[in-house]
Design an enzyme around this catalytic site. Structure first.
Site, mmCIF file in Angstrom:
data_model
loop_
_atom_site.group_PDB
_atom_site.id
_atom_site.type_symbol
_atom_site.label_atom_id
_atom_site.label_comp_id
_atom_site.label_asym_id
_atom_site.label_seq_id
_atom_site.Cartn_x
_atom_site.Cartn_y
_atom_site.Cartn_z
ATOM 1 N N ASP A 159 37.930 41.247 43.899
ATOM 2 C CA ASP A 159 37.059 41.516 45.026
ATOM 3 C C ASP A 159 37.940 41.438 46.274
ATOM 4 O O ASP A 159 38.934 40.714 46.288
ATOM 5 C CB ASP A 159 35.952 40.451 45.054
ATOM 6 C CG ASP A 159 35.139 40.490 46.324
ATOM 7 O OD1 ASP A 159 34.567 41.548 46.628
ATOM 8 O OD2 ASP A 159 35.106 39.461 47.016
ATOM 9 N N ASP A 195 36.828 41.076 50.024
ATOM 10 C CA ASP A 195 36.409 40.162 51.091
ATOM 11 C C ASP A 195 35.983 38.812 50.538
ATOM 12 O O ASP A 195 35.095 38.734 49.703
ATOM 13 C CB ASP A 195 35.268 40.785 51.893
ATOM 14 C CG ASP A 195 35.661 42.125 52.503
ATOM 15 O OD1 ASP A 195 36.810 42.240 52.969
ATOM 16 O OD2 ASP A 195 34.839 43.059 52.486
#
Length: 178
Positions: free
Chosen positions: A15, A17
């Site tokens: 991922d 952020d």
């Protein structure tokens, strides 16, 4: 090698952020990108082992009109400047109500990344900071590792099969059988 039940790991997907970079909601400004501690070292260690690395990112700000695809691309380019090259990028531009197959926790971005890398999802893992990251991995047949941050809900931590304190710990969990 690994156990016969667990296919060899060939790619680690992340991922963006809250996992690789500090989360700045709906960030369209490359100047605000800050790498998470140890992210570069962890990524470099995976690259040195010959593992593919990739990024899977929900970017609903595009659907909401808060960001453009070009904004996201410029932020992603800055992430690569800070953390080095990634073998694959997948971005979901849809909002939560759009019903797409790519937005995590749906498995679409994991499937697409694995297809582009020429591997089976069982040969990949996804590391993220919220339950939808782990959910996308599991829905696709990949391994998911949760690295909680202050925004991670306690029930997401409870439900995750693999939880690590930080990125290095997540990779150690994944590589423990190599």
């Amino acid at each position: 090698m690994g156990s016969s039940e667990t296919p060899q790991l060939r790619a680690v997907l992340f991922d963006r952020d809250g996992t690789l970079v500090v989360d700045v909601p709906y960030n369209g400004d490359p100047g605000l990108v800050r790498a998470m501690p140890e992210a570069k070292r962890v990524l470099d260690s995976l690259r040195a082992r010959g593992l593919a690395v990739g990024v899977l990112s929900n970017q609903s700000g595009i659907a909401r009109g808060l960001l453009t695809g070009a904004d996201v691309a410029s932020v992603n380019a800055r992430v690569e400047e800070l953390l080095g090259p990634f073998d694959v990028w997948e971005v979901c531009p849809h909002g939560p109500a759009d019903g797409c197959r790519c937005r995590k926790p749906a498995p679409g971005m994991v499937h697409s990344a694995c297809q582009r890398l020429g591997i089976h999802p069982s040969e990949a893992a996804l590391i993220g900071d919220i339950g939808s990251d782990v959910g996308a991995a599991e829905a696709a047949g990949a391994r998911g590792v949760l690295v909680p941050t202050p925004v991670t809900r306690s029930e997401e931590i409870t439900e995750a099969k693999l939880v690590a304190r930080d990125l290095a710990g997540a990779v150690d969990l994944l590589l423990g059988d190599l």
